[in-house]
Design a protein around this motif. Structure first.
Motif, PDB file in Angstrom:
ATOM      1  N   GLN A  40      11.418  48.107  19.016  1.00 44.42           N
ATOM      2  CA  GLN A  40      10.497  47.011  19.289  1.00 44.42           C
ATOM      3  C   GLN A  40       9.953  47.105  20.713  1.00 44.42           C
ATOM      4  O   GLN A  40       8.772  46.867  20.941  1.00 44.42           O
ATOM      5  CB  GLN A  40      11.177  45.656  19.061  1.00 44.42           C
ATOM      6  CG  GLN A  40      11.357  45.321  17.602  1.00 44.42           C
ATOM      7  CD  GLN A  40      12.027  43.978  17.385  1.00 44.42           C
ATOM      8  OE1 GLN A  40      12.477  43.332  18.322  1.00 44.42           O
ATOM      9  NE2 GLN A  40      12.089  43.559  16.133  1.00 44.42           N
ATOM     10  N   ARG A  41      10.806  47.463  21.669  1.00 46.73           N
ATOM     11  CA  ARG A  41      10.339  47.645  23.046  1.00 46.73           C
ATOM     12  C   ARG A  41       9.330  48.785  23.117  1.00 46.73           C
ATOM     13  O   ARG A  41       8.323  48.695  23.817  1.00 46.73           O
ATOM     14  CB  ARG A  41      11.509  47.908  23.985  1.00 46.73           C
ATOM     15  CG  ARG A  41      12.206  46.648  24.440  1.00 46.73           C
ATOM     16  CD  ARG A  41      13.130  46.912  25.617  1.00 46.73           C
ATOM     17  NE  ARG A  41      14.121  47.956  25.359  1.00 46.73           N
ATOM     18  CZ  ARG A  41      15.295  47.760  24.771  1.00 46.73           C
ATOM     19  NH1 ARG A  41      15.629  46.557  24.355  1.00 46.73           N
ATOM     20  NH2 ARG A  41      16.129  48.765  24.589  1.00 46.73           N
ATOM     21  N   ALA A  42       9.599  49.873  22.403  1.00 42.03           N
ATOM     22  CA  ALA A  42       8.667  51.007  22.382  1.00 42.03           C
ATOM     23  C   ALA A  42       7.334  50.582  21.770  1.00 42.03           C
ATOM     24  O   ALA A  42       6.267  50.961  22.258  1.00 42.03           O
ATOM     25  CB  ALA A  42       9.263  52.179  21.607  1.00 42.03           C
ATOM     26  N   HIS A  43       7.402  49.763  20.716  1.00 43.31           N
ATOM     27  CA  HIS A  43       6.185  49.247  20.076  1.00 43.31           C
ATOM     28  C   HIS A  43       5.408  48.369  21.056  1.00 43.31           C
ATOM     29  O   HIS A  43       4.191  48.478  21.168  1.00 43.31           O
ATOM     30  CB  HIS A  43       6.558  48.456  18.821  1.00 43.31           C
ATOM     31  CG  HIS A  43       5.397  47.878  18.098  1.00 43.31           C
ATOM     32  ND1 HIS A  43       4.524  48.641  17.365  1.00 43.31           N
ATOM     33  CD2 HIS A  43       4.945  46.601  18.007  1.00 43.31           C
ATOM     34  CE1 HIS A  43       3.599  47.861  16.857  1.00 43.31           C
ATOM     35  NE2 HIS A  43       3.835  46.621  17.230  1.00 43.31           N
ATOM     36  N   GLU A  44       6.118  47.507  21.767  1.00 45.39           N
ATOM     37  CA  GLU A  44       5.470  46.648  22.757  1.00 45.39           C
ATOM     38  C   GLU A  44       4.861  47.479  23.878  1.00 45.39           C
ATOM     39  O   GLU A  44       3.766  47.168  24.357  1.00 45.39           O
ATOM     40  CB  GLU A  44       6.479  45.649  23.322  1.00 45.39           C
ATOM     41  CG  GLU A  44       6.919  44.603  22.329  1.00 45.39           C
ATOM     42  CD  GLU A  44       8.109  43.779  22.817  1.00 45.39           C
ATOM     43  OE1 GLU A  44       8.504  43.927  23.991  1.00 45.39           O
ATOM     44  OE2 GLU A  44       8.629  42.998  22.017  1.00 45.39           O
ATOM     45  N   ASP A  45       5.533  48.544  24.275  1.00 45.17           N
ATOM     46  CA  ASP A  45       5.000  49.429  25.310  1.00 45.17           C
ATOM     47  C   ASP A  45       3.711  50.100  24.841  1.00 45.17           C
ATOM     48  O   ASP A  45       2.754  50.237  25.607  1.00 45.17           O
ATOM     49  CB  ASP A  45       6.024  50.491  25.711  1.00 45.17           C
ATOM     50  CG  ASP A  45       7.197  49.912  26.481  1.00 45.17           C
ATOM     51  OD1 ASP A  45       7.081  48.761  26.970  1.00 45.17           O
ATOM     52  OD2 ASP A  45       8.227  50.616  26.592  1.00 45.17           O
ATOM     53  N   ARG A  46       3.688  50.540  23.572  1.00 44.89           N
ATOM     54  CA  ARG A  46       2.466  51.150  23.034  1.00 44.89           C
ATOM     55  C   ARG A  46       1.328  50.144  23.014  1.00 44.89           C
ATOM     56  O   ARG A  46       0.189  50.483  23.362  1.00 44.89           O
ATOM     57  CB  ARG A  46       2.721  51.694  21.619  1.00 44.89           C
ATOM     58  CG  ARG A  46       3.446  53.012  21.605  1.00 44.89           C
ATOM     59  CD  ARG A  46       3.400  53.665  20.238  1.00 44.89           C
ATOM     60  NE  ARG A  46       3.960  52.857  19.172  1.00 44.89           N
ATOM     61  CZ  ARG A  46       5.243  52.824  18.831  1.00 44.89           C
ATOM     62  NH1 ARG A  46       6.108  53.571  19.475  1.00 44.89           N
ATOM     63  NH2 ARG A  46       5.663  52.066  17.849  1.00 44.89           N
ATOM     64  N   LEU A  47       1.613  48.903  22.606  1.00 41.87           N
ATOM     65  CA  LEU A  47       0.575  47.876  22.612  1.00 41.87           C
ATOM     66  C   LEU A  47       0.084  47.603  24.023  1.00 41.87           C
ATOM     67  O   LEU A  47      -1.121  47.434  24.249  1.00 41.87           O
ATOM     68  CB  LEU A  47       1.093  46.582  21.969  1.00 41.87           C
ATOM     69  CG  LEU A  47       1.323  46.614  20.461  1.00 41.87           C
ATOM     70  CD1 LEU A  47       1.887  45.273  19.980  1.00 41.87           C
ATOM     71  CD2 LEU A  47       0.038  46.939  19.724  1.00 41.87           C
ATOM     72  N   SER A  48       0.994  47.578  24.982  1.00 44.36           N
ATOM     73  CA  SER A  48       0.606  47.370  26.385  1.00 44.36           C
ATOM     74  C   SER A  48      -0.251  48.526  26.889  1.00 44.36           C
ATOM     75  O   SER A  48      -1.238  48.310  27.598  1.00 44.36           O
ATOM     76  CB  SER A  48       1.842  47.222  27.264  1.00 44.36           C
ATOM     77  OG  SER A  48       2.567  46.087  26.903  1.00 44.36           O
ATOM     78  N   ALA A  49       0.119  49.746  26.525  1.00 41.83           N
ATOM     79  CA  ALA A  49      -0.660  50.916  26.948  1.00 41.83           C
ATOM     80  C   ALA A  49      -2.057  50.873  26.350  1.00 41.83           C
ATOM     81  O   ALA A  49      -3.037  51.195  27.022  1.00 41.83           O
ATOM     82  CB  ALA A  49       0.062  52.195  26.547  1.00 41.83           C
ATOM     83  N   ARG A  50      -2.149  50.482  25.079  1.00 41.65           N
ATOM     84  CA  ARG A  50      -3.469  50.366  24.447  1.00 41.65           C
ATOM     85  C   ARG A  50      -4.303  49.303  25.132  1.00 41.65           C
ATOM     86  O   ARG A  50      -5.502  49.486  25.351  1.00 41.65           O
ATOM     87  CB  ARG A  50      -3.323  50.035  22.965  1.00 41.65           C
ATOM     88  CG  ARG A  50      -2.872  51.187  22.129  1.00 41.65           C
ATOM     89  CD  ARG A  50      -2.784  50.783  20.679  1.00 41.65           C
ATOM     90  NE  ARG A  50      -2.232  51.854  19.882  1.00 41.65           N
ATOM     91  CZ  ARG A  50      -1.779  51.705  18.664  1.00 41.65           C
ATOM     92  NH1 ARG A  50      -1.805  50.524  18.090  1.00 41.65           N
ATOM     93  NH2 ARG A  50      -1.300  52.726  17.995  1.00 41.65           N
ATOM     94  N   ALA A  51      -3.684  48.177  25.461  1.00 44.04           N
ATOM     95  CA  ALA A  51      -4.413  47.103  26.132  1.00 44.04           C
ATOM     96  C   ALA A  51      -4.888  47.559  27.504  1.00 44.04           C
ATOM     97  O   ALA A  51      -6.023  47.275  27.910  1.00 44.04           O
ATOM     98  CB  ALA A  51      -3.532  45.866  26.250  1.00 44.04           C
TER      99      ALA A  51
END
Length: 139
Positions: A40-51
């Motif tokens: 979940q943290r990795a998923h959140e990191d990917r979303l943050s990187a995309r943003a």
């Protein structure tokens, strides 16, 4: 998507849009719920990187230098595409060779990204992920 636009598209599609979006939201929520905390943290990191990438694209989109750089990067691939098409439709005495590796594999992706197709696909995935993340956060 605005609520008015969503309502209109849902009405035009006979409710299909809400069913499809509901399915996508449930599917993404199930995927996110199945992840462990590290995933979940990795998923959140990917979303943050995309943003962050989106913010950078929006911040630099108005600069002529970025438009020029994008044009210059895409130009060789577009010229190659045009030459291949020209030689295919109207055979010439010369032949157009394929690009050397790894560009022979990347040419299609580069051209699609130039026209925004892959950006749209990533945007749809990001929206679906954001909706799923929002729904999981409410629980």
């Amino acid at each position: 998507m605005g609520s008015l636009a969503r309502a209109v598209l849902n009405w035009v599609s006979g409710g299909l849009l809400d069913k499809l979006l509901g399915f996508v939201e449930r599917r993404e929520a199930q995927k996110l719920a199945a992840l462990n905390s590290e995933q979940q943290r990795a998923h959140e990191d990917r979303l943050s990187a995309r943003a962050a990438a989106k913010d950078i694209r929006l911040a630099t989109a108005g600069f002529w230098e970025m438009r020029l750089l994008t044009f210059l990067i895409a130009l060789p691939f577009l010229v190659h595409l045009w030459l291949v098409a020209w030689d295919t439709y109207w055979p010439q005495p010369w032949t157009v060779e394929k690009l050397p590796p790894p560009f022979d594999e990347w040419e299609g992706a580069i051209l699609l990204s130039f026209f925004g197709v892959s950006v749209v696909g990533s945007g749809i995935k990001a929206v679906a992920g954001a909706i799923a993340y929002r729904d999981v956060g409410r629980r």
